[in-house]
Design an enzyme around this catalytic site. Structure first.
Site, short mmCIF file in Angstrom:
data_model
loop_
_atom_site.label_atom_id
_atom_site.label_comp_id
_atom_site.label_asym_id
_atom_site.label_seq_id
_atom_site.Cartn_x
_atom_site.Cartn_y
_atom_site.Cartn_z
N LYS A 174 -3.58 3.71 8.80
CA LYS A 174 -2.58 2.54 9.05
C LYS A 174 -1.59 2.79 10.05
CE LYS A 174 -3.89 0.58 4.60
NZ LYS A 174 -3.29 0.07 3.28
N ARG A 229 -11.85 8.53 -1.22
CA ARG A 229 -11.11 7.76 -1.98
C ARG A 229 -10.23 8.83 -2.92
NH1 ARG A 229 -10.22 2.13 -1.77
NH2 ARG A 229 -9.71 2.19 -3.87
N THR A 272 -3.72 3.67 -4.74
CA THR A 272 -3.33 2.73 -3.95
C THR A 272 -1.66 2.77 -3.64
OG1 THR A 272 -5.01 1.27 -4.32
CG2 THR A 272 -3.17 0.15 -3.38
N ARG A 319 -1.87 10.03 0.18
CA ARG A 319 -0.68 9.43 -0.22
C ARG A 319 0.21 9.91 -1.08
NH1 ARG A 319 -5.07 4.39 -1.59
NH2 ARG A 319 -5.05 3.19 0.32
N HIS A 323 -6.40 3.30 4.61
CA HIS A 323 -7.49 2.47 3.90
C HIS A 323 -8.86 3.20 3.95
CE1 HIS A 323 -10.09 -0.74 3.00
NE2 HIS A 323 -10.94 -0.28 4.09
P1 ADP Z 1 -6.46 0.03 -1.59
O1 ADP Z 1 -6.14 0.23 -0.09
O2 ADP Z 1 -6.36 1.45 -2.43
O3 ADP Z 1 -8.16 -0.13 -1.80
P2 ADP Z 1 -6.33 -2.76 -2.08
O4 ADP Z 1 -7.62 -2.95 -1.44
O5 ADP Z 1 -6.07 -3.15 -3.69
O6 ADP Z 1 -6.15 -0.96 -2.35
O7 ADP Z 1 -5.17 -3.11 -1.44
C1 ADP Z 1 -5.15 -3.28 0.15
C2 ADP Z 1 -3.64 -2.73 0.63
O8 ADP Z 1 -2.90 -3.90 0.37
C3 ADP Z 1 -3.27 -1.62 0.09
O9 ADP Z 1 -3.82 -0.31 0.65
C4 ADP Z 1 -1.59 -1.90 0.18
O10 ADP Z 1 -1.45 -1.45 1.64
C5 ADP Z 1 -1.60 -3.18 0.19
N1 ADP Z 1 -1.09 -3.74 -1.31
C6 ADP Z 1 -2.19 -3.66 -2.40
N2 ADP Z 1 -1.22 -4.39 -3.18
C7 ADP Z 1 -0.10 -4.55 -3.05
C8 ADP Z 1 1.05 -5.40 -3.59
N3 ADP Z 1 0.86 -5.63 -4.76
N4 ADP Z 1 2.07 -5.48 -2.67
C9 ADP Z 1 2.03 -5.04 -1.45
N5 ADP Z 1 1.04 -4.43 -0.71
C10 ADP Z 1 0.05 -4.32 -1.47
#
Ligand code: ADP
Length: 196
Positions: free
Chosen positions: A14, A123, A129, A140, A163
């Site tokens: 990112k 992952r 996350t 992370r 991501h």
């Molecule tokens: P991941 O990237 O681990 O698969 P998600 O798909 O749930 O997680 O979320 C996508 C992205 O959105 C996260 O990587 C993070 O950058 C952002 N994100 C997720 N939840 C939140 C939140 N509650 N507040 C701010 N940013 C968030």
């Protein structure tokens, strides 16, 4: 079910990862475990490209909101005071917009990665996350410090460097979305000899 050795996944460094010069370190970690990069590109995404990347399904948006509410509770913050609502769906919509702002703020590095259980492995290498919950030893956990409570106070997405696709179906969809007609390559790593 495909061959676990042939599994393919999608990873994106990112804007925070690119701007902090962590692309090389992230690639090193992927390659170090034996995964192989089969496509790699630097792109500056449009809002539409990012909007089409993240799901629009209400349950996905709700889950984003729930992640905020969970960290607010953990750190003792009041969602209504900070964001004007404690409705997970409404918070999810705000977070999704902040996420698009963030993802279009600088170039990203996209990769297709192949290898044994590639989806789960990548992952695992990425970690939770929320960097505040990501164990040390993960990308992370080792290189970021953030949470929804900290990010949402500043009306922004969580900065968590990468991501990574959650399932093989998602990976195939995301590789097509980001790489379009670009060629996905293939080759044998020397490690592949071990499996022969
Ligand atoms: P991941 O990237 O681990 O698969 P998600 O798909 O749930 O997680 O979320 C996508 C992205 O959105 C996260 O990587 C993070 O950058 C952002 N994100 C997720 N939840 C939140 C939140 N509650 N507040 C701010 N940013 C968030």
């Amino acid at each position: 079910m495909s061959n676990p050795r042939e599994e393919i996944t999608f990873l994106m460094v990112k804007p925070d990862g690119v701007k902090r010069g962590l692309t090389g370190e992230i690639i090193r970690r992927l390659e170090q475990v034996g995964l192989k990069i089969v496509a790699l590109e630097l792109q500056k995404p449009s809002r539409k490209q990012v909007d089409d990347h993240y799901p629009k399904a209400p349950n996905w948006i709700h889950r984003l909101g729930e992640k905020t509410l969970a960290t607010y509770e953990k750190f003792g913050f009041d969602a209504v005071k900070e964001l004007g609502t404690k409705d997970a769906g409404k918070i999810g919509i705000m977070v999704r917009k902040w996420l698009i702002d963030f993802m279009t703020s600088a170039p990203v590095v996209i990769m297709a990665i192949k290898g044994v259980h590639a989806v789960a492995m990548v992952r695992k290498l990425a970690g939770n996350t929320m960097p505040s919950d990501a164990p040390l030893g993960t990308i992370r956990g080792d290189f970021s410090v953030d949470s929804a409570a900290a990010a949402n106070r500043e009306k922004r997405a969580v900065f968590n460097l990468v991501h990574a696709s959650e399932t093989e179906e998602e990976a195939i969809h995301e590789i097509k979305h980001w790489f379009g007609k670009s060629v996905i390559h293939d080759y044998d790593r020397t490690d592949d000899e071990v499996f022969k």
